[in-house]
Motif scaffolding. Structure first.
Motif, PDB file in Angstrom:
ATOM      1  N   GLY A 155     -15.834   1.697  24.039  1.00  0.00           N
ATOM      2  CA  GLY A 155     -14.354   1.763  25.013  1.00  0.00           C
ATOM      3  C   GLY A 155     -13.366   1.686  23.522  1.00  0.00           C
ATOM      4  O   GLY A 155     -12.410   2.403  23.753  1.00  0.00           O
ATOM      5  N   GLY A 156     -13.430   1.154  22.884  1.00  0.00           N
ATOM      6  CA  GLY A 156     -11.690   1.006  22.075  1.00  0.00           C
ATOM      7  C   GLY A 156     -11.838   2.315  21.158  1.00  0.00           C
ATOM      8  O   GLY A 156     -10.726   2.368  21.041  1.00  0.00           O
TER       9      GLY A 156
ATOM     10  N   GLU B 227     -11.963  -2.971  13.800  1.00  0.00           N
ATOM     11  CA  GLU B 227     -13.784  -3.111  13.645  1.00  0.00           C
ATOM     12  C   GLU B 227     -14.232  -3.961  12.710  1.00  0.00           C
ATOM     13  O   GLU B 227     -13.975  -3.737  10.841  1.00  0.00           O
ATOM     14  CB  GLU B 227     -14.109  -1.849  13.375  1.00  0.00           C
ATOM     15  CG  GLU B 227     -15.764  -2.136  14.461  1.00  0.00           C
ATOM     16  CD  GLU B 227     -16.488  -3.163  14.838  1.00  0.00           C
ATOM     17  OE1 GLU B 227     -16.126  -2.774  16.278  1.00  0.00           O
ATOM     18  OE2 GLU B 227     -16.466  -3.595  14.652  1.00  0.00           O
TER      19      GLU B 227
ATOM     20  N   TYR C 138     -17.786  -4.814  12.052  1.00  0.00           N
ATOM     21  CA  TYR C 138     -19.638  -4.427  11.808  1.00  0.00           C
ATOM     22  C   TYR C 138     -19.515  -3.793  10.626  1.00  0.00           C
ATOM     23  O   TYR C 138     -19.191  -2.806  10.667  1.00  0.00           O
ATOM     24  CB  TYR C 138     -19.657  -3.836  13.385  1.00  0.00           C
ATOM     25  CG  TYR C 138     -21.222  -3.934  13.186  1.00  0.00           C
ATOM     26  CD1 TYR C 138     -22.189  -4.391  13.583  1.00  0.00           C
ATOM     27  CD2 TYR C 138     -21.439  -2.639  13.217  1.00  0.00           C
ATOM     28  CE1 TYR C 138     -23.596  -4.305  13.532  1.00  0.00           C
ATOM     29  CE2 TYR C 138     -22.990  -2.313  12.954  1.00  0.00           C
ATOM     30  CZ  TYR C 138     -23.648  -3.607  13.454  1.00  0.00           C
ATOM     31  OH  TYR C 138     -25.240  -3.148  13.627  1.00  0.00           O
TER      32      TYR C 138
ATOM     33  N   THR D  39     -21.968  -1.977  19.913  1.00  0.00           N
ATOM     34  CA  THR D  39     -23.722  -1.722  20.130  1.00  0.00           C
ATOM     35  C   THR D  39     -23.989  -0.172  20.719  1.00  0.00           C
ATOM     36  O   THR D  39     -24.913   0.556  19.895  1.00  0.00           O
ATOM     37  CB  THR D  39     -23.279  -2.268  21.247  1.00  0.00           C
ATOM     38  OG1 THR D  39     -22.856  -3.918  20.971  1.00  0.00           O
ATOM     39  CG2 THR D  39     -24.961  -3.028  21.847  1.00  0.00           C
TER      40      THR D  39
ATOM     41  N   GLY E 281     -12.119  -5.612   8.949  1.00  0.00           N
ATOM     42  CA  GLY E 281     -12.012  -7.254   9.833  1.00  0.00           C
ATOM     43  C   GLY E 281     -11.506  -7.403  11.478  1.00  0.00           C
ATOM     44  O   GLY E 281     -12.723  -7.256  11.883  1.00  0.00           O
TER      45      GLY E 281
ATOM     46  N   ILE F  28     -33.094  -2.294  29.531  1.00  0.00           N
ATOM     47  CA  ILE F  28     -33.250  -1.950  27.847  1.00  0.00           C
ATOM     48  C   ILE F  28     -34.509  -2.477  27.505  1.00  0.00           C
ATOM     49  O   ILE F  28     -35.564  -1.805  26.913  1.00  0.00           O
ATOM     50  CB  ILE F  28     -32.356  -3.131  27.204  1.00  0.00           C
ATOM     51  CG1 ILE F  28     -31.043  -2.585  27.304  1.00  0.00           C
ATOM     52  CG2 ILE F  28     -32.857  -3.826  25.929  1.00  0.00           C
ATOM     53  CD1 ILE F  28     -29.734  -3.524  26.458  1.00  0.00           C
TER      54      ILE F  28
ATOM     55  N   VAL G  53     -18.330 -10.741  24.811  1.00  0.00           N
ATOM     56  CA  VAL G  53     -17.796 -11.560  23.582  1.00  0.00           C
ATOM     57  C   VAL G  53     -16.525 -11.418  23.317  1.00  0.00           C
ATOM     58  O   VAL G  53     -15.688 -10.804  23.938  1.00  0.00           O
ATOM     59  CB  VAL G  53     -18.406 -10.260  22.518  1.00  0.00           C
ATOM     60  CG1 VAL G  53     -17.261 -10.820  21.552  1.00  0.00           C
ATOM     61  CG2 VAL G  53     -20.081 -10.503  21.956  1.00  0.00           C
TER      62      VAL G  53
ATOM     63  N   ILE H 253     -11.723  -3.184  27.901  1.00  0.00           N
ATOM     64  CA  ILE H 253     -12.449  -2.383  29.152  1.00  0.00           C
ATOM     65  C   ILE H 253     -13.431  -2.547  28.146  1.00  0.00           C
ATOM     66  O   ILE H 253     -13.664  -3.729  27.089  1.00  0.00           O
ATOM     67  CB  ILE H 253     -11.191  -1.451  27.872  1.00  0.00           C
ATOM     68  CG1 ILE H 253     -11.505  -1.408  26.373  1.00  0.00           C
ATOM     69  CG2 ILE H 253     -10.172  -0.639  28.803  1.00  0.00           C
ATOM     70  CD1 ILE H 253     -11.050  -0.035  26.283  1.00  0.00           C
TER      71      ILE H 253
ATOM     72  N   MET I 200     -22.646  -2.363  32.786  1.00  0.00           N
ATOM     73  CA  MET I 200     -22.027  -2.700  31.150  1.00  0.00           C
ATOM     74  C   MET I 200     -22.826  -1.482  30.577  1.00  0.00           C
ATOM     75  O   MET I 200     -23.669  -0.999  30.484  1.00  0.00           O
ATOM     76  CB  MET I 200     -23.292  -3.411  30.593  1.00  0.00           C
ATOM     77  CG  MET I 200     -22.041  -5.097  30.504  1.00  0.00           C
ATOM     78  SD  MET I 200     -23.559  -6.147  29.446  1.00  0.00           S
ATOM     79  CE  MET I 200     -22.014  -7.859  29.667  1.00  0.00           C
TER      80      MET I 200
HETATM   81  P1  FAD Z   1     -19.305  -2.583  21.809  1.00  0.00           P
HETATM   82  O1  FAD Z   1     -19.905  -1.520  22.450  1.00  0.00           O
HETATM   83  O2  FAD Z   1     -19.973  -3.791  22.147  1.00  0.00           O
HETATM   84  O3  FAD Z   1     -18.063  -2.686  21.033  1.00  0.00           O
HETATM   85  C1  FAD Z   1     -17.100  -3.314  21.019  1.00  0.00           C
HETATM   86  C2  FAD Z   1     -17.674  -3.752  19.317  1.00  0.00           C
HETATM   87  O4  FAD Z   1     -16.205  -4.634  18.620  1.00  0.00           O
HETATM   88  C3  FAD Z   1     -18.540  -3.850  17.903  1.00  0.00           C
HETATM   89  O5  FAD Z   1     -18.264  -2.813  17.353  1.00  0.00           O
HETATM   90  C4  FAD Z   1     -18.228  -5.523  18.008  1.00  0.00           C
HETATM   91  O6  FAD Z   1     -18.242  -5.505  16.322  1.00  0.00           O
HETATM   92  C5  FAD Z   1     -16.892  -5.222  17.748  1.00  0.00           C
HETATM   93  N1  FAD Z   1     -16.104  -6.451  17.771  1.00  0.00           N
HETATM   94  C6  FAD Z   1     -16.219  -7.458  18.298  1.00  0.00           C
HETATM   95  N2  FAD Z   1     -15.048  -8.108  18.001  1.00  0.00           N
HETATM   96  C7  FAD Z   1     -14.401  -8.079  17.670  1.00  0.00           C
HETATM   97  C8  FAD Z   1     -13.532  -8.652  16.825  1.00  0.00           C
HETATM   98  N3  FAD Z   1     -12.598 -10.141  17.071  1.00  0.00           N
HETATM   99  N4  FAD Z   1     -12.937  -8.137  16.268  1.00  0.00           N
HETATM  100  C9  FAD Z   1     -13.170  -6.601  15.450  1.00  0.00           C
HETATM  101  N5  FAD Z   1     -14.235  -6.675  15.876  1.00  0.00           N
HETATM  102  C10 FAD Z   1     -14.856  -6.370  16.956  1.00  0.00           C
HETATM  103  N6  FAD Z   1     -25.440   2.040  27.695  1.00  0.00           N
HETATM  104  C11 FAD Z   1     -25.080   3.529  28.900  1.00  0.00           C
HETATM  105  O7  FAD Z   1     -23.951   4.190  28.582  1.00  0.00           O
HETATM  106  N7  FAD Z   1     -26.206   4.104  28.518  1.00  0.00           N
HETATM  107  C12 FAD Z   1     -27.601   3.938  27.373  1.00  0.00           C
HETATM  108  O8  FAD Z   1     -28.502   4.674  27.264  1.00  0.00           O
HETATM  109  C13 FAD Z   1     -27.761   2.998  27.117  1.00  0.00           C
HETATM  110  N8  FAD Z   1     -28.071   2.209  26.201  1.00  0.00           N
HETATM  111  C14 FAD Z   1     -28.780   0.872  25.223  1.00  0.00           C
HETATM  112  C15 FAD Z   1     -29.793   0.226  24.435  1.00  0.00           C
HETATM  113  C16 FAD Z   1     -29.493  -0.381  24.244  1.00  0.00           C
HETATM  114  C17 FAD Z   1     -30.726  -1.066  22.688  1.00  0.00           C
HETATM  115  C18 FAD Z   1     -28.264  -1.525  23.849  1.00  0.00           C
HETATM  116  C19 FAD Z   1     -27.640  -2.920  23.587  1.00  0.00           C
HETATM  117  C20 FAD Z   1     -27.308  -1.337  25.187  1.00  0.00           C
HETATM  118  C21 FAD Z   1     -27.417   0.315  25.500  1.00  0.00           C
HETATM  119  N9  FAD Z   1     -26.302   0.358  26.095  1.00  0.00           N
HETATM  120  C22 FAD Z   1     -26.563   1.940  27.382  1.00  0.00           C
HETATM  121  C23 FAD Z   1     -24.947   0.142  27.022  1.00  0.00           C
HETATM  122  C24 FAD Z   1     -23.429   0.121  25.839  1.00  0.00           C
HETATM  123  O9  FAD Z   1     -23.978   0.230  24.394  1.00  0.00           O
HETATM  124  C25 FAD Z   1     -22.431  -0.791  26.197  1.00  0.00           C
HETATM  125  O10 FAD Z   1     -22.194  -1.017  27.092  1.00  0.00           O
HETATM  126  C26 FAD Z   1     -21.114  -0.176  25.070  1.00  0.00           C
HETATM  127  O11 FAD Z   1     -21.670  -0.775  23.946  1.00  0.00           O
HETATM  128  C27 FAD Z   1     -20.309  -1.196  25.302  1.00  0.00           C
HETATM  129  O12 FAD Z   1     -19.422  -0.579  24.818  1.00  0.00           O
HETATM  130  P2  FAD Z   1     -18.091  -1.848  24.606  1.00  0.00           P
HETATM  131  O13 FAD Z   1     -16.326  -0.714  23.933  1.00  0.00           O
HETATM  132  O14 FAD Z   1     -17.217  -2.187  25.483  1.00  0.00           O
HETATM  133  O15 FAD Z   1     -18.135  -2.577  23.425  1.00  0.00           O
END
Ligand code: FAD
Ligand code: AMP
Length: 478
Positions: free
Chosen positions: A15-16, A34, A36, A48, A120, A192, A282, A317, A325
């Motif tokens: 997303g980000g 970020e 992580y 993730t 951070g 999962i 989160v 987002i 998700m």
């Molecule tokens: P995330 O990917 O969770 O990223 C959020 C980021 O924000 C992280 O890196 C975190 O460290 C960072 N963060 C959080 N809070 C802060 C803060 N305060 N300051 C700085 N950084 C911060 N989806 C699919 O579409 N297809 C798949 O095949 C699929 N397989 C998956 C398999 C597994 C095992 C898992 C666990 C998930 C899977 N998913 C899959 C789901 C997918 O990974 C998530 O839907 C997706 O990563 C969400 O993206 P996001 O950007 O919202 O959040």
């Protein structure tokens, strides 16, 4: 003087990081925060999805499927070989290299697009200011015209099975086993749980999946979930439905799990237990008390249809907001929000987000299920084509499953495409493209499909909607 950006993104998941790249492409000064870090302590972008989700799980699914094929699937092709072995450490190492390549790729994309990468913890303060706590503990306040919250999700813990990262693990731990567990338990028959259970089952683990609900894969079309349960069970996954885990006790290197089913309380012992009961948003230490951003009753950041929060100029987002998700949902929301910040009209079609489960056969769908449409009182025509009748699937010795196309009985407009079988994820995307443009089943039926392809199964299923399939007997006559 504090740094100031047009856009500050918190979180560099799909997303980000996509939102940040898009915003920069649109000419907005953009920073992405970020926190992580990988095992070597280095900043790892990609969230993730790239680090512990989509990509590493698919890497292990592909490796384990190749091993399974080498063991059981080659002989039919006339390839005889004995003594295939699996080097688990090498498999896990390959996965780590793929992750490294992709996460560093995001860093390269940030550079190429002029996104400022900040390491951070980010926290939204009042007045669209963002507090950045750096790895050395120092704090900087950054000013932003617009903020995008993309902090994602993390695995849900359940009190009956607390993760100890040794015997009881979450999805992240299940990507790191260094040896194949003999007896593997999985709590939760969701996407999962089924994917990770499949990985280790193919490598020889005896896998039991404990699922509290009586219904298997409730979100899928009933015909698909029935076929999936049959096939996965045949592959060796012992899927116990109506089995709610109530407790666990770790004894050295094994765990005794207690669950209740229709017959009362049961116990079962595993060498490893994966807790895969879903994910939660989160928001920990993400929002200052006076930030003005509100959280809904389920813990998600409250947003409107276009991802605006309750504070003008602040968006959220991905997994941290309502909806599926999924990485592709998060990314498209990121693009929509960046466009919106730029002042462009933007929207995304939440009705056509494809879902995929990367088991074998793959399971994928887009649009509505037959049961949902019937519950809404919509009259439908359904066309199904089994891969057993596909020449391409036969050539590949991969004939399980089918394509099901559901169309409105009055207009013939396609309302759902559901696939279980080889290449399901890719086939469903073809359905999604058609549906985005309002395709009818007849439209798909009139198109020319290459022969021999798996895609022909979609063609035939669309033809079957109106009783016109060529390569199977039509249930519905014209
Ligand atoms: P995330 O990917 O969770 O990223 C959020 C980021 O924000 C992280 O890196 C975190 O460290 C960072 N963060 C959080 N809070 C802060 C803060 N305060 N300051 C700085 N950084 C911060 N989806 C699919 O579409 N297809 C798949 O095949 C699929 N397989 C998956 C398999 C597994 C095992 C898992 C666990 C998930 C899977 N998913 C899959 C789901 C997918 O990974 C998530 O839907 C997706 O990563 C969400 O993206 P996001 O950007 O919202 O959040
Ligand atoms: P998903 O949300 O798709 O990842 O799936 C998680 C699954 O875990 C759901 O189907 C839940 O019903 C199931 N689940 C949640 N808690 C328990 C529990 N205590 N025992 C067994 N299954 C559970």
């Amino acid at each position: 003087m504090s740094q100031k950006f047009d856009v500050v993104v918190i979180g560099a998941g799909p997303g980000g990081y996509v939102a940040a790249i898009k915003a920069a492409q649109l000419g907005l000064t953009t920073a992405c925060i970020e926190k992580y870090t990988d095992k070597e302590g280095k900043l790892a972008l990609g969230g993730t999805c790239l680090n512990v989700g989509c990509i590493p799980s698919k890497a292990l699914l592909d490796s384990s499927w190749k091993f399974h094929e080498a063991q059981d699937g080659f002989a039919i092709h006339g390839i005889n070989h004995a003594g295939v072995t699996m080097d688990v450490a090498a498999m896990v190492g390959r996965k780590a290299n793929i992750v490294k390549g992709l996460t560093s790729g995001v860093a390269t994309l940030f550079k190429a697009n002029g996104v400022t990468s900040l390491q951070g913890h980010g926290k939204l303060l009042a007045g669209k200011k963002v507090e950045l706590t750096k790895p050395d503990g120092s704090v900087e306040v950054i000013e932003a015209e617009h903020v995008i919250l993309a902090s994602g999700s993390r695995p849900i813990d359940i009190p009956p099975a607390p993760v100890d990262n040794n015997v009881i693990v979450d999805s992240t731990g299940a990507l790191e086993f260094q040896a194949v567990p003999k007896r593997l338990g999985v709590i939760g028959a969701g996407v999962i749980g089924l994917e990770l259970g499949s990985v280790w089952s193919r490598l020889g683990a005896q896998v039991t999946v404990l699922e509290a609900l009586d219904t298997f894969l409730m979100a899928a079309d009933t015909a698909v979930s029935k076929e999936a349960l049959k096939t996965l069970t045949k592959q060796g996954l012992d899927i116990k439905l109506g089995a709610r885990v109530t407790g666990s006790k770790v004894n050295g290197e094994e765990v005794v799990v207690t669950y209740t089913d229709a017959n009362g309380e049961q116990t079962i012992t595993f060498d490893k237990l994966i807790v895969a009961v879903g994910r939660r948003p989160v928001t920990t230490d993400l929002l200052a008390a006076d930030s003005g951003v509100t959280i809904d009753e389920r813990g998600f950041i409250f947003v409107d249809d276009q991802c605006a929060t309750s504070v003008p100029g602040v968006y959220a987002i991905g997994d941290v907001v309502r909806g599926m998700m999924l990485a592709h949902k998060a990314s498209e929301e990121g693009i929509m929000v960046a466009e919106r910040i730029k002042g462009h009209k933007a929207q995304m079609n939440y009705d056509l987000i494809p879902s995929v489960i990367y088991t074998h056969p793959e399971i994928a769908w887009v649009g509505k299920t037959e049961q949902a449409l019937k519950a809404e009182g919509v009259e439908v025509n359904v066309g199904t084509f089994p891969f057993a009748a596909s020449g391409r699937a036969m050539a590949a010795n991969d004939t399980g499953g089918f394509v099901k196309v559901i169309a409105d009985a009055k207009t013939d407009r396609v309302l759902g495409v559901h696939v279980i079988g080889p290449g399901a994820a890719e086939l469903v995307q073809q359905g999604a493209i058609g549906m985005e443009f309002g395709t009818s089943a007849e439209d798909i039926g009139m198109m020319v499909f290459s022969h021999p392809t798996l895609s022909e199964a979609l063609h035939e299923a669309a033809l079957a909607v109106n009783g016109q399939a060529i390569h199977i007997a039509n249930r519905k006559k014209r």
